[in-house]
Each structure stands twice: as C-alpha cells, then as structure tokens.
Enzyme design. Structure first.
Site, PDB file in Angstrom:
ATOM      1  N   HIS A  69      -9.492   2.779  -2.507  1.00 24.89           N
ATOM      2  CA  HIS A  69      -8.518   3.627  -1.811  1.00 24.89           C
ATOM      3  C   HIS A  69      -7.566   2.792  -0.945  1.00 24.89           C
ATOM      4  O   HIS A  69      -6.425   3.188  -0.720  1.00 24.89           O
ATOM      5  CB  HIS A  69      -9.226   4.685  -0.959  1.00 24.89           C
ATOM      6  CG  HIS A  69      -9.707   5.855  -1.756  1.00 24.89           C
ATOM      7  ND1 HIS A  69      -9.679   7.148  -1.292  1.00 24.89           N
ATOM      8  CD2 HIS A  69     -10.229   5.928  -3.007  1.00 24.89           C
ATOM      9  CE1 HIS A  69     -10.151   7.967  -2.221  1.00 24.89           C
ATOM     10  NE2 HIS A  69     -10.510   7.250  -3.261  1.00 24.89           N
ATOM     11  N   ASP A  70      -8.035   1.667  -0.468  1.00 21.59           N
ATOM     12  CA  ASP A  70      -7.141   0.783   0.280  1.00 21.59           C
ATOM     13  C   ASP A  70      -6.076   0.210  -0.662  1.00 21.59           C
ATOM     14  O   ASP A  70      -4.881   0.270  -0.387  1.00 21.59           O
ATOM     15  CB  ASP A  70      -7.938  -0.353   0.931  1.00 21.59           C
ATOM     16  CG  ASP A  70      -7.036  -1.282   1.748  1.00 21.59           C
ATOM     17  OD1 ASP A  70      -6.045  -0.781   2.333  1.00 21.59           O
ATOM     18  OD2 ASP A  70      -7.319  -2.490   1.805  1.00 21.59           O
ATOM     19  N   VAL A  73      -2.936   2.211  -2.045  1.00 19.81           N
ATOM     20  CA  VAL A  73      -1.903   2.664  -1.110  1.00 19.81           C
ATOM     21  C   VAL A  73      -1.445   1.458  -0.281  1.00 19.81           C
ATOM     22  O   VAL A  73      -2.221   0.894   0.484  1.00 19.81           O
ATOM     23  CB  VAL A  73      -2.457   3.783  -0.186  1.00 19.81           C
ATOM     24  CG1 VAL A  73      -1.351   4.309   0.722  1.00 19.81           C
ATOM     25  CG2 VAL A  73      -3.062   4.916  -1.006  1.00 19.81           C
ATOM     26  N   ASP A  77      -4.514  -4.096   1.919  1.00 20.19           N
ATOM     27  CA  ASP A  77      -4.113  -4.645   3.219  1.00 20.19           C
ATOM     28  C   ASP A  77      -4.846  -3.993   4.385  1.00 20.19           C
ATOM     29  O   ASP A  77      -4.393  -4.064   5.526  1.00 20.19           O
ATOM     30  CB  ASP A  77      -2.591  -4.505   3.414  1.00 20.19           C
ATOM     31  CG  ASP A  77      -2.169  -3.053   3.607  1.00 20.19           C
ATOM     32  OD1 ASP A  77      -2.976  -2.148   3.288  1.00 20.19           O
ATOM     33  OD2 ASP A  77      -1.050  -2.822   4.088  1.00 20.19           O
ATOM     34  N   SER A  79      -4.973  -1.044   5.201  1.00 16.26           N
ATOM     35  CA  SER A  79      -4.255   0.070   5.841  1.00 16.26           C
ATOM     36  C   SER A  79      -5.135   1.311   5.947  1.00 16.26           C
ATOM     37  O   SER A  79      -4.954   2.129   6.845  1.00 16.26           O
ATOM     38  CB  SER A  79      -2.960   0.397   5.087  1.00 16.26           C
ATOM     39  OG  SER A  79      -3.217   0.590   3.711  1.00 16.26           O
ATOM     40  N   PRO A 161      -5.720   8.211  -7.576  1.00 16.26           N
ATOM     41  CA  PRO A 161      -6.183   9.071  -8.659  1.00 16.26           C
ATOM     42  C   PRO A 161      -7.043  10.206  -8.084  1.00 16.26           C
ATOM     43  O   PRO A 161      -7.773  10.001  -7.123  1.00 16.26           O
ATOM     44  CB  PRO A 161      -7.037   8.127  -9.512  1.00 16.26           C
ATOM     45  CG  PRO A 161      -6.553   6.756  -9.169  1.00 16.26           C
ATOM     46  CD  PRO A 161      -6.166   6.828  -7.726  1.00 16.26           C
ATOM     47  N   ASP A 243     -23.228   9.602 -11.559  1.00 15.31           N
ATOM     48  CA  ASP A 243     -23.883   9.066 -12.752  1.00 15.31           C
ATOM     49  C   ASP A 243     -25.276   9.673 -12.788  1.00 15.31           C
ATOM     50  O   ASP A 243     -26.232   9.108 -12.249  1.00 15.31           O
ATOM     51  CB  ASP A 243     -23.947   7.531 -12.670  1.00 15.31           C
ATOM     52  CG  ASP A 243     -24.551   6.918 -13.915  1.00 15.31           C
ATOM     53  OD1 ASP A 243     -24.649   7.615 -14.954  1.00 15.31           O
ATOM     54  OD2 ASP A 243     -24.920   5.729 -13.863  1.00 15.31           O
ATOM     55  N   SER A 246     -28.931   8.048 -12.526  1.00 11.96           N
ATOM     56  CA  SER A 246     -28.886   6.606 -12.238  1.00 11.96           C
ATOM     57  C   SER A 246     -27.897   6.327 -11.108  1.00 11.96           C
ATOM     58  O   SER A 246     -27.132   5.375 -11.163  1.00 11.96           O
ATOM     59  CB  SER A 246     -28.482   5.854 -13.516  1.00 11.96           C
ATOM     60  OG  SER A 246     -28.284   4.483 -13.277  1.00 11.96           O
ATOM     61  N   ASP A 251     -25.058   0.156 -13.428  1.00 14.05           N
ATOM     62  CA  ASP A 251     -25.388  -0.113 -14.826  1.00 14.05           C
ATOM     63  C   ASP A 251     -24.409   0.650 -15.732  1.00 14.05           C
ATOM     64  O   ASP A 251     -23.581   1.409 -15.250  1.00 14.05           O
ATOM     65  CB  ASP A 251     -26.843   0.303 -15.094  1.00 14.05           C
ATOM     66  CG  ASP A 251     -27.082   1.788 -14.807  1.00 14.05           C
ATOM     67  OD1 ASP A 251     -26.105   2.562 -14.769  1.00 14.05           O
ATOM     68  OD2 ASP A 251     -28.244   2.167 -14.630  1.00 14.05           O
TER      69      ASP A 251
END
Ligand SMILES: *[C@@H]1O[C@H](CO)[C@@H](O)[C@H](O)[C@H]1NC(C)=O
Ligand SMILES: *[C@@H]1O[C@H](CO)[C@@H](O)[C@H](O)[C@H]1NC(C)=O
Length: 322
Positions: A69-70, A73, A77, A79, A161, A243, A246, A251
C-alpha cells in the site's frame, strides 16, 4: 510450531539464496546500502519483526500489505506511515492496515544505533521481506537507499487495487506502476497469508446475481463454509483466511485454492477466469517456483517511485515528517 522450525528454514533459505536469488539493482537503490553507515540495520529490523510476529503472526501479512500500500501511492516512500488528518493512513483502503507499531519499534532501535541514517521506507521494505521469510517463504535481497517522502494525501489512494476490481482494472493499475501480468498474479499470491473481513466478501455470498444468488464462481462445496463464517446481515468484521486452510504459511496453496473456486476475494477468483492471468495461476500451482519468483516481483514493486540521493528525507519518527 512456525517458529520451532525457523532455524531450519533459515538454513534452507541460505542454501537456496546463493543459487536462486538474483541481485536486482533498482533505480538507485542497492543491496547493502547501509553496510558501512549502519551495518546492523538489517539485523535490527529482522529481530524486531521476529519479536512482534512471535506474539502475533497475523502481523506478517499486515506488514507485507502495508509495504504494498505504501509503494502504490507516491512510490515506496513511507507516505503510508504518516499520521494526521487527511493522510493516506486515514483513507478507507488503509484503515485495516496493521503493524505500525512494529515499524515504530524498529525505527526507535535504529535511531539509537545509527541516528538519522535508515529511512522508514527501507524499514518497511525490509520488514515485508522478513515477514515472508518468518512465514516460511524464501528470502531475497532487498535493495535499500530509499528516502522518506514528505507528502501523504488520502485523496491519492485510488491507485490501490481493490477487492472487487476486474482483471482489466487490476492489470491497468499494475501497468501504471511498471508491473506486468506475471507480477500481478505473483503479488496477488501474497494472499497466501492473512485474512480479510466478511464485509469485503459478503457481496459475493448473497444477492450477487440478478436473481439473488451467490457469485457462481465460488466452489459449491466452499460456499456453505464461507456463508457459515459470514452470515447474511451479521455485520462485516469477522475475519476470513485469504488462503483457506493455509493462512499463516507462505506457500503456493493460494493458487490451488483459486483453481478450485476457493479464492476468497473476487479480485483473486477472477484471476482464474481470465485468459491472460490463468496461465500464471497454472504455472505456480503447487510449485516452489512461486516462492522464488515472489522475491523478484517484490524487488520490482519495492522500487516503484523511490526517492534517492538528496530527494526526500530520513524521518526521525516514521509517523511524522521532520
Ligand atoms: C438484492 O439486490 C437488489 C439489487 O441490488 C436489491 O434491490 C435487493 O434489495 C437486494 N436484496 C436483498 C435481500 O438484499
Ligand atoms: C471444489 O472444492 C472441492 C474441495 O476442495 C474440490 O474437491 C473440488 O474439485 C472443487 N471443485 C471444482 C469445480 O474445482
């Protein structure tokens, strides 16, 4: 159990890394950037992450996601770490981020050892790698030398996303950052660890189709399990493993789940129905090649828009610009 076999994992990782990990130099970042200025930097981050993960393994997925996520955007850095009104951290897609305290802890230790040297952006990149390794994944070399940004705006998180994005939108968002379809599928495979909330998947479980039925791409034997975890109109805060079966192990099983219609997020399951992404899901089915390639795509991602040289600053506290 995860930590009992940690030393074995380390030995395997060391053995494999010599042959399998390609050292990739980013745009000005390089492996070992701190080798003279703060030789203990990477070990301080690793031991800090390890300590926190021992009490809460779910922080591994949290730190991996936070780095992602850094980077999406304003580049990688840090942010995302800045707090205050109107920052990235306050925006909807970032409200569920966790692990800030791990970064702050590592930063405090690094400031004590080497004041003003190691950036928060690098701590985040290293912590993401260490989280993967501590969850059973393979290691990779993290090029360092990022500097911290001085701007963080909630209004800019639209690049991230989202859980209901189509493949076309996901591909566009990744392409905008210089990442290809293979990187997209591999990095989605990061969902091999971690959880999501019922609130982000209940739209798939009830009233998804025009006639009020569930998302037809959900495996019919899996659907009742998801519905039991997330009853209709029950509120959305219950956590569900991304997942299934798991969720703490790094994996390739995520790809098998997607193949079987057991992808939990809509954005995961669509990777199987789209002709451009399906071959990559097939490529990693049951294969450790995923763990090797994951590191390569991570190095690409963690070089998005990095600030180097005299750009940006080395923050004293990760939650505030200097
Ligand atoms: C199902 O979705 C339709 C269309 O969005 C909506 O009008 C309807 O109220 C929904 N039904 C339930 C039971 O939520
Ligand atoms: C649905 O899941 C079950 C249990 O994992 C699996 O055996 C079956 O093959 C899956 N169905 C499809 C269509 O993949």
């Amino acid at each position: 159990m995860l930590f009992l076999d940690f030393s074995v994992v380390i030995i395997i990782v060391l053995a494999l890394s010599v042959n399998n990990i390609i050292v990739v130099h980013g745009q000005g970042t390089r492996v070992g950037f701190y080798s003279r200025t703060c030789p203990q930097a990477e070990s301080i981050v690793r031991t800090t992450v390890q300590t926190h993960l021992k009490s809460d393994i779910s922080l591994a997925a949290g730190l991996l996601r936070m780095h992602f996520h850094d980077c999406f955007v304003r580049g990688c850095d840090a942010s995302v770490l800045i707090s205050g009104a109107g920052t990235e951290r306050t925006a909807g897609p970032n409200l569920g981020l966790k692990g800030y305290e791990v970064i702050d802890d590592a930063k405090a230790k690094l400031e004590a050892a080497c004041p003003g040297v190691v950036s928060c952006a690098d701590i985040l990149a290293l912590a993401a790698r260490d989280s993967v390794v501590l969850s059973g994944g393979l290691s990779w070399f993290v090029p360092t030398g990022r500097r911290d940004g001085r701007v963080s705006l909630a209004s800019e998180v639209g690049n991230l996303p989202g859980p209901t994005d189509s493949v076309a939108i996901q591909k566009q968002k990744f392409a905008d950052k210089g990442l290809n379809i293979q990187d997209l599928v591999i990095l989605a495979g990061g969902h091999t660890i971690g959880t999501t909330s019922c609130g982000l998947i209940s739209n798939r479980l009830y009233n998804f189709t025009a006639d009020g039925g569930p998302d037809p791409s959900i495996n019919s034997s899996f659907l009742p399990q998801l519905q039991a975890l997330c009853p209709q109109n029950s509120g959305g805060s219950t956590r569900v493993a991304l997942d299934f079966g798991s969720q703490t192990r790094f994996d390739p099983s995520y790809f098998d789940n997607v193949r079987k219609g057991q992808g939990v997020l809509q954005s995961d399951q669509v990777l199987w129905s789209d002709a451009s992404t399906k071959p990559f899901v097939q490529r990693y089915l049951g294969r450790m090649a995923f763990n090797v390639d994951f590191g390569k795509s991570m190095v690409k991602m963690s070089n998005i828009g990095v600030k180097i040289g005299v750009d940006g600053e080395i923050r004293t506290k990760c939650s505030a610009i200097n």
